[in-house]
Design an enzyme around this catalytic site. Sequence first.
Site, PDB file in Angstrom:
ATOM      1  N   TYR A 280     125.087  13.266 213.183  1.00  0.00           N
ATOM      2  CA  TYR A 280     126.540  13.407 213.053  1.00  0.00           C
ATOM      3  C   TYR A 280     127.229  12.047 213.100  1.00  0.00           C
ATOM      4  CZ  TYR A 280     126.950  12.547 218.071  1.00  0.00           C
ATOM      5  OH  TYR A 280     126.907  11.973 219.304  1.00  0.00           O
TER       6      TYR A 280
ATOM      7  N   LYS B  93     139.140   1.342 176.144  1.00  0.00           N
ATOM      8  CA  LYS B  93     139.788   1.712 174.888  1.00  0.00           C
ATOM      9  C   LYS B  93     138.755   1.807 173.768  1.00  0.00           C
ATOM     10  CE  LYS B  93     143.882  -0.024 174.646  1.00  0.00           C
ATOM     11  NZ  LYS B  93     144.732  -1.234 174.596  1.00  0.00           N
TER      12      LYS B  93
ATOM     13  N   ARG C  60     143.928  -5.043 169.563  1.00  0.00           N
ATOM     14  CA  ARG C  60     144.265  -4.469 170.866  1.00  0.00           C
ATOM     15  C   ARG C  60     143.282  -4.902 171.936  1.00  0.00           C
ATOM     16  NH1 ARG C  60     144.095   1.851 169.758  1.00  0.00           N
ATOM     17  NH2 ARG C  60     145.561   1.884 171.505  1.00  0.00           N
TER      18      ARG C  60
ATOM     19  N   ARG D 118     141.798   8.247 177.652  1.00  0.00           N
ATOM     20  CA  ARG D 118     141.129   7.792 178.863  1.00  0.00           C
ATOM     21  C   ARG D 118     141.421   8.809 179.957  1.00  0.00           C
ATOM     22  NH1 ARG D 118     145.304   2.835 179.446  1.00  0.00           N
ATOM     23  NH2 ARG D 118     147.161   4.092 179.675  1.00  0.00           N
TER      24      ARG D 118
HETATM   25  P1  ADP Z   1     148.109  -0.716 175.828  1.00  0.00           P
HETATM   26  O1  ADP Z   1     146.731  -0.950 176.332  1.00  0.00           O
HETATM   27  O2  ADP Z   1     149.120  -1.563 176.474  1.00  0.00           O
HETATM   28  O3  ADP Z   1     148.452   0.733 175.794  1.00  0.00           O
HETATM   29  P2  ADP Z   1     147.525  -0.531 173.032  1.00  0.00           P
HETATM   30  O4  ADP Z   1     146.470  -1.400 172.478  1.00  0.00           O
HETATM   31  O5  ADP Z   1     147.154   0.860 173.308  1.00  0.00           O
HETATM   32  O6  ADP Z   1     148.115  -1.221 174.316  1.00  0.00           O
HETATM   33  O7  ADP Z   1     148.677  -0.600 171.974  1.00  0.00           O
HETATM   34  C1  ADP Z   1     150.043  -0.642 172.218  1.00  0.00           C
HETATM   35  C2  ADP Z   1     150.751   0.378 171.364  1.00  0.00           C
HETATM   36  O8  ADP Z   1     150.460   0.202 169.998  1.00  0.00           O
HETATM   37  C3  ADP Z   1     150.344   1.783 171.724  1.00  0.00           C
HETATM   38  O9  ADP Z   1     151.479   2.598 171.720  1.00  0.00           O
HETATM   39  C4  ADP Z   1     149.425   2.156 170.619  1.00  0.00           C
HETATM   40  O10 ADP Z   1     149.410   3.536 170.394  1.00  0.00           O
HETATM   41  C5  ADP Z   1     149.993   1.394 169.430  1.00  0.00           C
HETATM   42  N1  ADP Z   1     148.944   1.102 168.469  1.00  0.00           N
HETATM   43  C6  ADP Z   1     147.832   0.400 168.693  1.00  0.00           C
HETATM   44  N2  ADP Z   1     147.045   0.368 167.586  1.00  0.00           N
HETATM   45  C7  ADP Z   1     147.685   1.071 166.642  1.00  0.00           C
HETATM   46  C8  ADP Z   1     147.371   1.412 165.302  1.00  0.00           C
HETATM   47  N3  ADP Z   1     146.237   1.047 164.727  1.00  0.00           N
HETATM   48  N4  ADP Z   1     148.267   2.137 164.614  1.00  0.00           N
HETATM   49  C9  ADP Z   1     149.416   2.527 165.213  1.00  0.00           C
HETATM   50  N5  ADP Z   1     149.775   2.252 166.471  1.00  0.00           N
HETATM   51  C10 ADP Z   1     148.917   1.529 167.184  1.00  0.00           C
HETATM   52 MG    MG Z   2     147.553   2.092 174.964  1.00  0.00          MG
END
Ligand code: ADP
Ligand code: MG
Length: 946
Positions: free
Chosen positions: A860, A26, A96, A340
């Site tokens: 082979y 990520k 995250r 990703r």
């Molecule tokens: P996962 O790895 O389980 O997908 P994420 O870290 O991507 O977890 O986050 C979970 C949710 O929160 C996702 O839908 C992501 O898009 C949303 N999200 C994460 N960070 C932000 C942010 N800065 N603003 C808005 N939505 C967010």
């Molecule tokens: Mg995600």
Amino acid sequence: MPKRVYFFGAGKAEGNGSQKELLGGKGAGLAEMTMIGLPVPAGFTLTIATCAEYYASGKRYPKELDKEIRQNISKLEKATGKRLGDPKNPLLVSVRSGAARSMPGMMETILNLGLNDVSVEGMAKTFGDARFAYDSYRRFIQMFSTTAMGLSKEPMEEMLHKMKHDLHIKEDSQIPADSLKVLCNQFKAFYLEKKGEPFPQDPIVQLWGAISAVFNCWEADKAVKYRQVEKLNFLTGTGVNVQQMVFGNKNDRSGTGVCFTRDPNTGENIFYGDWLINAQGEDVVAGIRTPMKLIEMDSKYPGAYKQLCAVRKTLEKHYKDMQDLEFTVEDEKLYMLQCRSGKRSPQAIFVMAADMVKEKLITKEEAIKRIASDDIDRLFYPVIDPKTPKKDLEAKKLTTGINAVPGAATGEVVFNAEDAEALAAKGVPVILVRKETSPEDVGGMHAAQGILTQTGGKTSHAAVVARGWGKCCIVGCEALNISYEKQEVTIGSTVIKKGDFLTLDGSEGVVYIGKLDLIKPELPNAYYTVLKYCDEIRTLAVRTNADTPYDAQKAIEMGAQGIGLCRTEHMFFDSEERILAIREMIVADTVEVRKAALAKLLPIQRADFYGIFKAMNGYPVTIRLIDPPLHEFVPHDEDAQRNLAKAIGIPFEKVKHRVEQLHESNPMLGHRGCRLCITYPEILEMQVRAIIEAAVQCKKEGIKVLPEIMHPLVFDAKEFDLLESQTRAVAKEVIDAAGIKLEYLVGTMIEVPRAALLADEIARKAQFFSFGTNDLTQMTMALSRDDAGRFLPDYVDSKKAGIFKNDPFQSLDQAGVGKLMKIGIAGGRATNPKLKIGICGEHGGEAASVKFCHKIGLNYVSCSPFRVPIARLAAAQAVVEEKDAAKAAAPKKKAAPKKAVAKVVAKKAAAPAKKAAPAKKAAPAKKAAPAKKAAPKAKPAAKKRK
Ligand code: ADP
Ligand code: MG
Ligand code: MG
């Protein structure tokens, strides 16, 4: 001191997309998207190494981390023009998780961090929207309390539910601001009661709480289990991404979604995804509301949709692969939150690889690198037999859901993961039926044949996880009414109980009652295209182990270029007549009687060889003379012995006596292999005669033949010389009598360590070697393949002894057995540079072993027909990997003093280095092989090793 925090924002990033191992998938993706100018909210990433440090020091943070984080917060505040904890216009962030490999749903994320009793008011004023501010606050309190502080989810969900009930509303987004404020107070009171302290108001305290939560979720049971199932135990931790929030829950001009740049199921080049209006974060994936199709965005927010389409193009070009994206729209402006390489179905893997080569997005080499040997296996996953009458299908059709992962599955219904695991362990096929799946269920999902859920879309947890495994899955099947308590599911008036059978068609999304016949599917054209690329690139030939004309034909269809092992003894078990003839030969106590019995076998074997030669039409066929100990062929119980005596007209006692005589206390090391022919030359004579007569017959009919006669278990040059001259004498007699010319080879298996050590001597007369790595592994390790199952698992289990990475009977022991092979090759080619060398053990169809065989210069590999495509792929990958390694090694040779100079030097050095690649070093051996002469002209891959 290592750098522990990497910043990204406003078009610049300290990290980049290649740093997955450091920043997590990520974090690396966010840095890369930022750098190529995509709209990514700013933030910073704590490295995976920091997480590993945290665990290594007993869950303590490195001292300097606090300072580094504070510096990055300042940077973030500068970049966003907002301040964390600002009472008027606070900066909010998400925290995250993100490891080096995708672990969908295994780990935690906290959104809207930075809100407190004061700043929530400021936010309400700044945005002019108290509902939105308090909705964000209540989400944050919920997430923080449960993920960071370990409170259970239910009580607060209850409060939310009760609030909606009292207000007579259904959707979260309908709750008015005042009520949300009340809810926040209820949540905080609950927190105080449970934790004995008030909900933290200081954003820095909140932030550290969230960082701990992310670090700690790495060791949560579900995450540990997932890594076990997915063989990801080598990962060392998760990164933490702190990122400015954008708000898909702001209003009806906002939303959030998940998409794939191509269809992950079919592989088709279309934009594919789900999204929701006025929603935040997990709403889409959790399957709480049924999402809309991506294309509907075009009419709702054309501006943002256009931007998203442009992002799709940019990212595919940039990454040269299908991407899985998360985005949020705030006031119709697009923000990218994740990218990703997307998981895809086995079929899609091939379709995308072939398409991308056609689009010139990637090279054939890159396409080949992207296929895993498991992907080939998965392509052959079953579908419902298309011959099933339509009427039957209609009658059994129960309901439909969303076709999340293609393929079909049939099994007994279970309603929880434990039952699925328990039954599957007993070999019972099961279908796991759930309202929705969550990360706790992965063990059961893995064990099940198919997965069926009531809620969720194609990007739900169930769909994403199942897709990675190529496992049939239907989601969003709303007609299901599941009762976990009663262990049953009701669909209309039908009740299905635990243990009843269901069949799923994941391609169509149809659920059938009962058991339907499943068959292997038709392969996509892209499969043939990609394997053709493999054949163009590889130099290692791929043969098959086949004992019948039918198998030989099958193997040719799978792409085999000859037979590397035809086991003559397998031909004896085909019919009563054959078994009787071989038994008569074995119980014979004089040469005359034995010869008479062998005379009966001669026409049978000749006919078999004729059939095989014909099917192989000029490809080489290696025939191994009789190998197993004779006692394996005779009956051991009295009744059967009496029957045999009667059938061949000798006294029962004689049969019984002979069987006793043949008994060996250690038959694996007993009278078997070529030792049988040393003792009973008449067996050799009959078999060689059958082979050569069949070949002569083919030749006379204009069918090309290339027999290779192989003596098993040889361990001495004198022994082989004896067998060789006998073989040639018989062959000569037959050929002379026929008055034609016939080419054939005489060689040996190398499957006893002594043979490998003395290969130079044996190769003086042998024209080819074939490594029998099953026996060679047994004898090198002194482990019986048939009995080692009792303790070998401990040797492979990294949690126990962990002495081997893999079962040496499945994946070649390169260090030990491999070393003997190298000795054998070097010795053999030293005295006979033309020596043709192959492998015919089980290892010939296992990807890592095939690559090893390429590296040590075999001509082979030979494997069972269904593994031929895997060997073709692995052989091609070996070439590509060799090229890559040569490229990577090239610049290092001349280490330049300064960085700026290094680049120039690297470019120059690259060209000559390529020539010096290891591939070429191995060349003399390759060239020296008798490939050219022996090759039947018309065959496509014959130009290479044979
Ligand atoms: P996962 O790895 O389980 O997908 P994420 O870290 O991507 O977890 O986050 C979970 C949710 O929160 C996702 O839908 C992501 O898009 C949303 N999200 C994460 N960070 C932000 C942010 N800065 N603003 C808005 N939505 C967010
Ligand atoms: Mg995600
Ligand atoms: Mg053997």
